[in-house]
Design an enzyme around this catalytic site. Structure first.
Site, PDB file in Angstrom:
ATOM      1  N   HIS A  73      34.185  42.149  48.201  1.00  0.00           N
ATOM      2  CA  HIS A  73      33.328  41.341  47.153  1.00  0.00           C
ATOM      3  C   HIS A  73      33.131  39.915  47.909  1.00  0.00           C
ATOM      4  O   HIS A  73      33.782  39.566  48.774  1.00  0.00           O
ATOM      5  CB  HIS A  73      34.449  41.146  46.089  1.00  0.00           C
ATOM      6  CG  HIS A  73      34.712  42.202  45.248  1.00  0.00           C
ATOM      7  ND1 HIS A  73      35.019  42.352  44.033  1.00  0.00           N
ATOM      8  CD2 HIS A  73      34.422  43.488  45.677  1.00  0.00           C
ATOM      9  CE1 HIS A  73      35.189  43.592  43.560  1.00  0.00           C
ATOM     10  NE2 HIS A  73      34.641  44.314  44.391  1.00  0.00           N
ATOM     11  N   GLU A  75      34.056  36.920  47.106  1.00  0.00           N
ATOM     12  CA  GLU A  75      35.002  36.065  47.330  1.00  0.00           C
ATOM     13  C   GLU A  75      36.118  36.433  48.606  1.00  0.00           C
ATOM     14  O   GLU A  75      36.386  35.579  49.156  1.00  0.00           O
ATOM     15  CB  GLU A  75      35.993  36.333  45.713  1.00  0.00           C
ATOM     16  CG  GLU A  75      35.382  35.746  44.742  1.00  0.00           C
ATOM     17  CD  GLU A  75      34.474  36.878  43.889  1.00  0.00           C
ATOM     18  OE1 GLU A  75      34.482  36.861  42.830  1.00  0.00           O
ATOM     19  OE2 GLU A  75      34.259  38.050  44.633  1.00  0.00           O
ATOM     20  N   CYS A 103      36.832  39.156  39.691  1.00  0.00           N
ATOM     21  CA  CYS A 103      37.217  40.360  39.010  1.00  0.00           C
ATOM     22  C   CYS A 103      38.961  40.039  39.279  1.00  0.00           C
ATOM     23  O   CYS A 103      39.370  39.093  40.196  1.00  0.00           O
ATOM     24  CB  CYS A 103      36.935  41.590  39.729  1.00  0.00           C
ATOM     25  SG  CYS A 103      37.541  41.943  41.421  1.00  0.00           S
ATOM     26  N   CYS A 106      39.768  39.986  42.932  1.00  0.00           N
ATOM     27  CA  CYS A 106      39.680  38.785  43.635  1.00  0.00           C
ATOM     28  C   CYS A 106      40.607  37.468  43.133  1.00  0.00           C
ATOM     29  O   CYS A 106      41.129  36.622  44.011  1.00  0.00           O
ATOM     30  CB  CYS A 106      38.342  38.425  43.369  1.00  0.00           C
ATOM     31  SG  CYS A 106      37.244  39.509  44.352  1.00  0.00           S
TER      32      CYS A 106
END
Length: 171
Positions: A73, A75, A103, A106
C-alpha cells in the site's frame, strides 16, 4: 479539520491548525501526484508522502497488483522508504500525507513506526482505520498520533470515483 481534537467543536480549527492548512494542502498535492502514478499503472489511486522537518523524506503509491504484494500500500511503501532514508524504523516527528484514509493494516504500521501526524484526503467508509471503520484515537495502544483531515477531499475522492467508474465500464 482535525478529527482527533475532542476539545474543539467539529469543523472549527484551532489557530495552529488554520495556519498549518496551506502546508497540509501543498504536501497533499504531492500525495495526489503519487496517486496518479498508481492510476497510470492500473493500481487503486492512493498516494502517500512522508515529511520530516518540513521536507519530503519518502513517497509511495499503491503497488500491490504490480508487485504481487498485498502489503504494498502507498503508506507502507512510504514508511519503508523513509526508514531506509532516515536510518531508523522509528519515524517520530514525521507527518504522513495520504490521499485516502489508511486501512487497518496501514494504521498498525503507522502506530509501530511512531509517526506523529497523519493527514488524510478522503475518508474510506469500508476499510478506513482512522475515523471510519474504527477511531484510532480510541484504541488502547502505546502510541498515538494526531489525525487531520479531510484535506483536498474533493480532489482525492474524484480520483477514486473515476478509477472505479473506469473499472466498472471496462468489465
Amino acid at each position: 479539520m482535525s478529527q482527533s481534537r475532542r476539545d474543539n467543536p467539529p469543523g472549527r480549527a484551532t489557530r495552529e491548525e488554520a495556519l498549518a492548512f496551506p502546508l497540509h494542502e501543498a504536501f497533499m498535492r504531492q500525495a495526489v501526484e503519487q496517486a496518479r502514478t498508481a492510476l497510470h499503472i492500473g493500481e487503486v489511486p492512493i498516494g502517500a508522502v512522508l515529511v520530516a522537518d518540513g521536507q519530503v523524506v519518502a513517497q509511495g503509491f499503491n503497488q500491490p497488483i504490480h508487485h504481487l504484494d498485498p502489503t504494498a500500500h502507498a503508506e507502507i511503501v512510504a514508511l519503508r522508504q523513509a526508514a531506509r532514508t532516515l536510518g531508523n524504523y522509528r519515524l517520530g516527528g514525521t507527518t504522513l500525507y495520504v490521499t485516502v484514509e489508511p486501512c487497518l493494516m496501514c494504521v498498525g504500521a503507522l502506530i509501530n513506526a511512531r509517526v506523529s501526524t497523519v493527514v488524510y484526503g478522503v475518508a474510506e467508509p469500508k476499510f478506513g482505520g482512522l475515523v471510519s471503520l474504527l477511531r484510532v484515537d480510541e484504541l488502547p495502544v502505546n502510541h498515538r498520533f494526531e489525525v487531520v483531515g479531510p484535506v483536498l477531499e474533493a480532489r482525492c475522492r474524484q480520483l477514486m470515483v473515476d478509477f472505479f467508474r473506469y473499472r466498472r465500464d471496462e468489465s
